[in-house]
Write an enzyme that holds these catalytic residues in place. Structure first.
Site, PDB file in Angstrom:
ATOM      1  CB  CYS A   1      -0.875   0.048   1.384  1.00  0.00           C
ATOM      2  SG  CYS A   1      -2.095  -1.517   1.217  1.00  0.00           S
TER       3      CYS A   1
ATOM      4  CE  LYS B   1      13.625 -11.380 -10.113  1.00  0.00           C
ATOM      5  NZ  LYS B   1      14.254 -11.436  -8.976  1.00  0.00           N
TER       6      LYS B   1
ATOM      7  CG  ASN C   1       1.831   1.024   4.307  1.00  0.00           C
ATOM      8  OD1 ASN C   1       1.629  -0.084   3.929  1.00  0.00           O
ATOM      9  ND2 ASN C   1       2.985   1.556   4.238  1.00  0.00           N
TER      10      ASN C   1
HETATM   11  C1  F6R Z   1      11.900 -10.660  -6.077  1.00  0.00           C
HETATM   12  C2  F6R Z   1      11.655  -9.693  -5.087  1.00  0.00           C
HETATM   13  C3  F6R Z   1      11.087  -9.981  -3.899  1.00  0.00           C
HETATM   14  C4  F6R Z   1      12.059  -9.116  -2.644  1.00  0.00           C
HETATM   15  C5  F6R Z   1      11.713  -9.495  -1.417  1.00  0.00           C
HETATM   16  C6  F6R Z   1      12.270  -8.852  -0.179  1.00  0.00           C
HETATM   17  O1  F6R Z   1      12.050 -10.275  -7.227  1.00  0.00           O
HETATM   18  O2  F6R Z   1      11.801  -8.453  -5.489  1.00  0.00           O
HETATM   19  O3  F6R Z   1      11.400 -11.406  -3.734  1.00  0.00           O
HETATM   20  O4  F6R Z   1      13.129  -9.554  -2.921  1.00  0.00           O
HETATM   21  O5  F6R Z   1      10.106  -8.903  -1.291  1.00  0.00           O
HETATM   22  O6  F6R Z   1      12.255  -7.532  -0.627  1.00  0.00           O
HETATM   23  P1  F6R Z   1      13.409  -6.514   0.186  1.00  0.00           P
HETATM   24  O7  F6R Z   1      14.703  -6.475  -0.818  1.00  0.00           O
HETATM   25  O8  F6R Z   1      12.861  -4.885  -0.243  1.00  0.00           O
HETATM   26  O9  F6R Z   1      13.496  -6.538   1.541  1.00  0.00           O
END
Ligand code: F6R
Length: 615
Positions: A2, A492, A101
């Site tokens: 959000c 991915k 949020n």
């Molecule tokens: C996959 C992706 C997610 C993030 C995960 C952690 O492409 O983007 O798996 O890696 O939600 O997010 P951060 O790195 O922001 O803690």
């Protein structure tokens, strides 16, 4: 999860809110809404299921005037994506509108109490409970909006960033945060509020990051007031200068943010490496480590916590630090760390990896690690986000805003910083010979051109992707440093194409997944010329012997695998410990082009959000 945005000033709020919501849409995009202070003291609220563009269509031809407003783009947690569950929520008396949020954990008992006081609920959300609670306190009389908000938040358990406006009060906006991010932009005669700085860029570069349990009272023509829930106030506002440009937030001629971000990697890695290796390529300089040398020297081990792609980077970091830094490393999903009775103490260093710096599970792990006495080091991208502000020290990856929901340039930046961290630990602990530091450091300095060369594979990968548009399952295999690369390649593909894909250590294949292999099951095998090359070669043979299709990511000139595989993608050679950075690039491209062939929205895949601020 959000995104919230708010505006109070002399301009038209609607344009600021819609522009801001577009920039925040990466945080959630199943419904959106705005509330505006209308003529004659009425609140105008427009909400729609779907994207911000759907909201814009809804408001066409409608009255969108007003110089005060709040907006929201939602990633559903409580209740399906629908107009009635969309924010802003207007309270029963109609006197206030609120966007939120986060998650109100005790919303059920609060809702029951409010029901007994005559309140009805139109949505399934936790947020509506908060709107009604503030309303209830205001209706009892004797409280201003800021006082009522503070009293209500005193009864709330959970995480929130909120913005609240009151009917007939066009000069007041109240915002607050706890465990969910909130940034305030201070302009000339106007104030902006948002979940991150992106909606504020282009209006002002003066920002204030609200801290947990703070409430900001924004009044037209008056200085900003920041109070705490317990009745205190901030001694100094600590306004910071934002270093983000509009150009960094745009697609720059690419059809999607994801493709732009994949192609940006030579320059993002240049930024990531800048100033961190001496010009002779002999030493690594990471002030986050050297300024805390004693803590790293007495560390008995390192524990890395992260989620998703950042967790894959952590798995590579484990090998890097164990090999180059000479310290034992454990890697935990941040979401599991808290509930696994962690045996962490003062002799441990906990490393938290997060692109957004806002992931709720990682933030909670950081907070617990601090409580248990560990030294906490962050590897994050978003400057000023919650995790870097909660850690003892750290290193930013500096890859610029990542807008595409699937992480690409952040992953290569994270692994690069982990390699720097491993080298720096090896240096200060004396576990690494100078020539080994130099060999890896020089290869790191060459990375931008190595990735530039790897990106020339794009047309070939695009062509190859057409073979697999209708595949239902994929296997990704790799060993050693490239087992996590296989996991990342599979993630991915599944997140943007919705094709099922599994990553496995190549040698584990024979313990089960081999049963899946047939002529319809492509296996992507990451097989650079490293210490495990010959072992992976026999895995390629095992797949081929069962009629499987092999796409191999190999180093140029690897005739042995080339003669066996159905398709090869040839990447430049780098030291073994850096191969995941290079090998992940063709996997990003493969996932990207398959998803595009399938007509998917690669920047905003279904059900996902960029910043996961709920547990
Ligand atoms: C996959 C992706 C997610 C993030 C995960 C952690 O492409 O983007 O798996 O890696 O939600 O997010 P951060 O790195 O922001 O803690």
């Amino acid at each position: 999860m959000c995104g919230i945005v708010g505006y109070l000033g002399g301009g038209k709020a609607y344009g600021v809110l819609i522009g801001g919501l577009h920039r925040l849409e990466y945080r959630g995009y199943d419904s959106a809404g705005v509330a505006l202070e209308g003529r004659g003291g009425k609140l105008k609220v427009y909400r729609s299921r779907g994207k911000v563009a759907d909201l814009e269509r809804l408001t066409e031809g409608k009255d969108t005037s007003g110089c005060l407003g709040i907006g929201h783009t939602r990633w559903a947690t409580h209740g399906e994506p629908s107009e009635r569950n969309a924010h802003p929520h207007v309270s029963q008396s109609g006197r206030l509108a609120l966007v939120h949020n986060g998650t109100i954990e005790n919303y059920r008992p609060l809702r029951e109490t409010l029901r007994q006081c005559g309140y009805h609920f139109n949505s399934e959300t936790d947020t509506e409970v908060l709107a009604q609670l503030v309303d209830y306190i205001l209706e009892r009389g004797g409280r201003s909006l800021p006082e009522a908000v503070k009293e209500a938040l005193g009864q709330v358990e959970g995480a929130y960033a909120i913005a609240v406006m009151e009917r007939g009060n066009p000069d007041l906006l109240v915002v607050a945060r706890k465990s969910s991010p909130l940034v305030i932009g201070v302009g000339e005669g106007e104030t902006f509020v948002a979940s991150d700085a992106t909606p504020i860029v282009g209006y002002t570069d003066r920002v204030l990051y609200l801290k947990d349990n703070e409430v900001a009272v924004i009044r037209r023509g008056k200085p900003l007031e920041v109070q705490t829930l317990d009745g205190g106030s901030r001694p100094s506002l600590d306004i910071q200068t934002l270093r983000l440009s509009v150009a960094q937030l745009e697609k720059g001629g690419f059809p999607t943010f994801m493709l732009k971000e994949i192609f940006e990697q030579p320059s993002t890695l240049t930024d990531c490496l800048r100033g961190r290796i001496t010009s002779d390529g002999k030493r690594v300089v990471l002030s986050g480590v050297t300024d805390n040398r004693e803590r790293f020297l007495r560390a008995r081990r390192i524990v890395i916590v992260a989620c998703g792609t950042s967790w894959h980077a952590a798995l590579i970091g484990k090998r890097l630090i164990q090999q180059l830094g000479g310290l034992p490393v454990e890697v935990e999903y941040a979401s599991e760390f808290r509930y696994g009775c962690p045996r962490i103490g003062e002799e441990d260093v906990v490393v938290a990896i997060s692109q957004s710096g806002e992931t709720a599970d990682t933030l909670a792990a950081v907070q617990l690690a601090r409580e248990l006495g560990a030294f906490v080091y962050g590897i994050c991208n978003v400057v000023g986000s919650s995790i870097p502000r909660s850690t003892h020290s750290g290193t930013y990856i500096h890859v610029g805003p990542e807008i595409g929901v699937a992480s690409t340039k952040a992953f290569t930046g994270q692994v690069t910083v982990l390699a720097l961290l491993a080298l720096c630990l090896g240096q200060i602990r004396g576990t690494l010979a100078e020539e080994d530091v130099e060999r890896v450091a020089k290869a790191l300095l060459r990375l931008p051109e190595t990735i530039e060369e790897t990106l020339r594979l794009a047309p070939e990968v695009e062509q190859l992707s057409k073979t697999f548009t209708f595949a239902h399952n994929f296997l990704y295999l790799g060993r050693g440093y490239n087992y996590p690369t296989a996991l990342e390649g599979a993630l991915k593909l599944k997140e943007i194409s919705y094709i099922h894909a599994e990553g496995y250590p190549a040698a584990e294949m024979k313990h089960g997944p081999i049963a899946l292999i047939d002529h319809e099951m492509p296996s992507v095998i990451i097989a650079p010329n490293d210490s495990l090359h010959d072992k992976v070669l026999s895995n390629v043979q095992q797949v081929k012997a069962r009629g499987g299709i092999v796409v191999a990511v190999i180093n140029k000139g690897d005739e042995a695998i080339k003669s066996l595989a159905d398709f090869v993608l040839e990447i430049p050679a780098v030291p073994e410990c850096l191969t995941p950075i290079v090998a992940s690039v063709p996997l990003q491209l493969l996932a990207y082009y398959i998803a595009v062939n399938k007509g998917r929205n690669v920047d905003r895949p279904r059900n996902l959000a960029k910043s996961v601020t709920v547990e």
